[in-house]
Design an enzyme around this catalytic site. Structure first.
Site, short mmCIF file in Angstrom:
data_model
loop_
_atom_site.label_atom_id
_atom_site.label_comp_id
_atom_site.label_asym_id
_atom_site.label_seq_id
_atom_site.Cartn_x
_atom_site.Cartn_y
_atom_site.Cartn_z
N GLU A 10 131.33 13.44 -20.46
CA GLU A 10 130.72 14.46 -19.61
C GLU A 10 129.33 14.85 -20.13
O GLU A 10 128.43 15.15 -19.35
CB GLU A 10 131.63 15.69 -19.55
N GLU A 45 141.36 13.43 -19.06
CA GLU A 45 141.98 14.73 -18.85
C GLU A 45 143.24 14.65 -17.98
O GLU A 45 144.21 15.37 -18.21
CB GLU A 45 140.97 15.70 -18.22
#
Length: 263
Positions: free
Chosen positions: A117, A137
């Site tokens: 990210e 995730e």
């Protein structure tokens, strides 16, 4: 001595090299690193000597992602506490995305989870041939929460972004480049050289023009045409009355390289 515990920062000839510096744990991102990334973003944004930034990882990896041990108690916090923490870290990533200087990710090895990210918030990505990327995730029943849902879709398209996020699959450097997530792929021993070459080129360029181009692209990529054109017109007006533009014209007339000051 570096003021940072989990980062190292070197500045030379207009280029700052910011390294995630926990190589013994593949630069796993703990709470201190997130705090220091925010402090470093503020330092780099306000340092007039820094004109481009290269972000990398010390050792064998860019980063293996979140240091789970550091956040073992996160699930015990209240919803408000979790939301506040996430907004703080999101703000740190946004600071690199919106910084008035180009930020180049030099990715060696792994860039998983929060680290992936982070590189999505950079402007340009130079990655090693053996680099691996993963938004894992979903495997823990949660979602990417530091901007990847938007930034990844912007780079690779909605369908590819959904597949990567829904499955949590790992992609290699070749696939990342094919999808549009990596702009340059090269052997591991050439990653920093290529990133620094590009950073030096940008650092020598028109500071104001690059800063305004970055702001217009970031703010207008999904806006309506009229808004995008108005942003361009305002930015161009600022460029045309700038010292950098006058210097570029004068340098052309004098057959020399321009010396941009950012004014």
């Amino acid at each position: 001595m570096s003021p940072y515990e989990t980062l190292s920062l070197e500045k030379r000839e207009g280029v700052a090299i910011l390294s995630l510096n926990r190589p013994d744990v593949h630069n796993a991102m703990n709470s201190t690193m997130f705090l220091e990334l925010g402090a470093a973003a503020n330092e780099l944004q306000h340092d007039p000597e820094v004109r481009a930034v290269v972000m990398t990882g010390a050792g064998k990896s860019f980063s293996s992602g979140l240091d789970l041990g550091s956040f073992a108690g996160l699930g015990q916090l209240t919803a408000l506490q979790i939301h506040t923490f996430l907004k703080d870290v999101q703000g740190t990533y946004l600071a690199y995305e919106m910084m008035d200087k180009p930020v180049i990710a030099a990715v060696n090895g792994l860039a998983f989870g929060g680290a992936m990210e982070l590189i999505l918030a950079c402007d340009i990505r130079v990655v090693s041939e053996d680099a691996k990327f993963n938004l894992m995730e979903i495997k823990f029943g949660i979602i990417p929460d530091l901007g990847a849902c938007k930034r990844l879709a912007r780079l690779v398209g909605l369908g590819h972004a959904k597949e990567i996020i829904f499955t949590g699959k790992t992609i290699d450097a070749a696939e990342a480049q094919r999808l549009g997530m990596a702009e340059h792929v090269c052997p591991r021993d050439q990653v920093m050289d290529e990133a620094l070459r590009l950073a030096a080129e940008l650092a020598a360029g028109p500071i104001l023009g690059i800063a305004l181009s970055k702001q217009v692209i970031n703010r207008c990529w999904d806006s309506d045409p009229e808004t995008a054109l108005e942003f361009e017109a305002i930015a161009q007006t600022l460029c045309l009355v700038s010292g950098d533009h006058r210097e570029a014209v004068q340098a052309l007339l004098e057959n020399r390289k321009p010396d941009f000051k950012g004014g």
